[in-house]
Enzyme design. Structure first.
Site, PDB file in Angstrom:
ATOM      1  N   TYR A  26      -9.151 -13.937   9.414  1.00 36.23           N
ATOM      2  CA  TYR A  26      -9.932 -12.787   8.956  1.00 36.23           C
ATOM      3  C   TYR A  26     -11.265 -13.301   8.433  1.00 36.23           C
ATOM      4  O   TYR A  26     -11.313 -14.272   7.680  1.00 36.23           O
ATOM      5  CB  TYR A  26      -9.186 -12.053   7.845  1.00 36.23           C
ATOM      6  N   ASP A  39     -15.298 -20.879   8.283  1.00 39.30           N
ATOM      7  CA  ASP A  39     -15.269 -19.841   7.257  1.00 39.30           C
ATOM      8  C   ASP A  39     -14.471 -20.380   6.074  1.00 39.30           C
ATOM      9  O   ASP A  39     -13.243 -20.369   6.085  1.00 39.30           O
ATOM     10  CB  ASP A  39     -14.643 -18.574   7.834  1.00 39.30           C
ATOM     11  N   LYS A  91     -16.332 -15.615  -2.439  1.00 31.80           N
ATOM     12  CA  LYS A  91     -15.303 -15.626  -3.480  1.00 31.80           C
ATOM     13  C   LYS A  91     -15.666 -16.549  -4.659  1.00 31.80           C
ATOM     14  O   LYS A  91     -16.475 -16.167  -5.479  1.00 31.80           O
ATOM     15  CB  LYS A  91     -13.942 -15.914  -2.842  1.00 31.80           C
TER      16      LYS A  91
END
Ligand SMILES: *Cc1c(COP(=O)(O)O)cnc(C)c1O
Length: 431
Positions: free
Chosen positions: A144, A238, A266
């Site tokens: 994702y 990622d 994050k």
């Protein structure tokens, strides 16, 4: 444990917002539950509006690593707010955070800040297409990368439990440029590049986090890198979850690879909205205002987020021994819970690395999308509800990572192990 106020807030929320939430997984639908509403958070714990306390293994989906409401961070932010909340012009702290990130990631020569991980991956893809003058991209099933149109194809996280295989509203014209490979199955990637010469980049999570934690098998990432180099495709790592979580310097440091572009998010915002992407100079120089690839943001490099990020990264840089402690704690959990699973005959195994783990309801080893997708979601639902009842909050879906903070210490590990024992004992008769 009563959750009346939460229930009534949720009821009103569903009348005001789609599904009552601002991000789908928060609705707890894949475990057939309804959400609790947080009042505050401190250290490793969340407190809800009904006065319940939960040991938190979601940690804001990985954005929190020092622990909730860290005293040092709170002080910095209080001071920062007094200086203004957004400038729309340059400020010294963005230079500071850029220096910290560039120093931590040898593969990043230049970087740009965004306001989310989604913007980072979206911009990285655009840049890869501009740089290579090719249109195709390869993504791996179950990875994702945020809700970018081209990347909402065979994605993990909330989409892994979504009723449809992919999102509606993504133009077919766009989706047909996305080729799907399989994590830990290099042959699937070889096959794609054999048949298609139009591929700009391959994007992956170097350690899968959004199908639950799945580690790369020996040689997989190096092989991916080699294929990318040979084919003139850019490798985009990622590291929105893994960057600064599995190690200072991320998974790429752990596995010795050097991506062309890295996406972060994050942790780097210290609990505020922030993402970043960066990489080789000649690629990053294609970005406006130097180059022809446009990318921008009103709140990019927001001074509050950046100061929270600087505080967090400096803390991590100066307390790297904490990573080893997180690793040991997860190792302990893996071993002890593994023993309990055997004792109570529960089909359960934990995949984990520093700072992140997932317990899968499966007897088989989980090493790719296929094996992860085969776990029991029914057992996970039961486990989630029993754990929550006992005051431990795991992600409301089987296909997510559990994230540690530095505040998950011996006391929390003991509480976790005792609760596992109790929950598995209850579940033994049910499996
Ligand atoms: C969370 C996540 C994103 C998206 O970040 P947002 O800030 O939610 O847009 C991208 N990639 C990975 C690996 C993630 O876990």
């Amino acid at each position: 444990m009563a959750r009346e106020r939460s229930a009534s807030l949720y009821e009103e929320a569903t009348r005001l917002m789609p599904g009552g939430v601002n991000s789908p997984v928060r609705a707890f639908r894949s475990v057939n539950d309804i959400p609790f509403y947080a009042q505050r958070a401190k250290g490793a714990y969340l407190f809800d509006v009904d006065g319940n306390c939960y040991l938190d293994y979601v940690s804001s989906w990985g954005a929190i690593i020092l622990g909730h409401a860290d005293d040092g961070l709170v002080n910095v932010i209080k001071g920062a707010v007094e200086d203004g909340t957004s400038y729309g012009v340059c400020h010294p702290h963005e230079v500071e955070i850029a220096r910290l990130i560039v120093d931590a990631f040898p593969s990043i020569e230049l970087l740009r800040l965004t306001s989310s991980g989604t913007e980072a991956t979206m911009s990285a893809i655009r840049l890869a297409r501009a740089f290579t003058k090719r249109q195709g991209i390869i993504k791996l099933r179950g990875c994702y990368h945020g809700h970018v149109d081209s990347l909402l194809v065979k994605a993990g996280s909330g989409l892994a439990t979504f009723a449809l295989p992919d999102s509606s509203g993504v133009p077919e014209d766009l989706a047909r440029h996305t080729y799907i490979g399989e994590f830990n199955r290099i042959d699937t990637i070889r096959n794609i590049v054999k048949g298609h010469k139009d591929i700009s980049c391959l994007i992956l999570e170097p350690i899968m986090g959004n199908m639950g934690v799945i580690l790369p098998e020996k040689g997989f990432l190096a092989d991916v890198q080699e294929i990318c180099r040979k084919e003139g495709m850019l490798l985009i790592c990622d590291e929105v979850i893994t960057g600064f979580r599995v190690l200072y310097g991320g998974a790429q440091h752990m596995y010795g690879i050097e991506p062309d572009i890295t996406c972060l998010g994050k942790i780097i915002g210290g609990g505020f909205a922030m993402g970043a992407f960066g990489g080789r100079r000649e690629i990053m120089e294609r970005l406006a205002p130097l180059g022809d690839t446009y990318q921008a943001g009103t709140l990019s490099g927001n001074p509050i987020a950046v100061r929270a990020g600087v505080y967090t990264l400096e803390y991590l840089r100066d307390h790297r021994d904490q990573y080893e402690l997180m690793r040991q704690r997860i190792e302990l959990l893996r071993n002890e819970v593994g023993r309990m699973a055997e004792k109570y005959a529960i089909p359960y195994c934990i995949n984990g690395t520093t700072g992140m783990f997932t317990g899968f309801f499966s007897k088989k080893k989980i090493s790719d999308y296929e094996s992860a997708a085969g776990c029991s979601r029914t057992l996970y639902e039961r486990f989630f509800k029993l754990m929550l009842q006992e005051g431990i909050f795991f992600a409301p879906s089987q296909f997510e990572a559990s994230l540690l903070t530095f505040c998950h210490q011996e006391k929390e590990m003991t509480q976790t192990l005792e609760t596992y024992e109790k929950v598995f004992e209850t579940m033994r008769t049910e499996v």
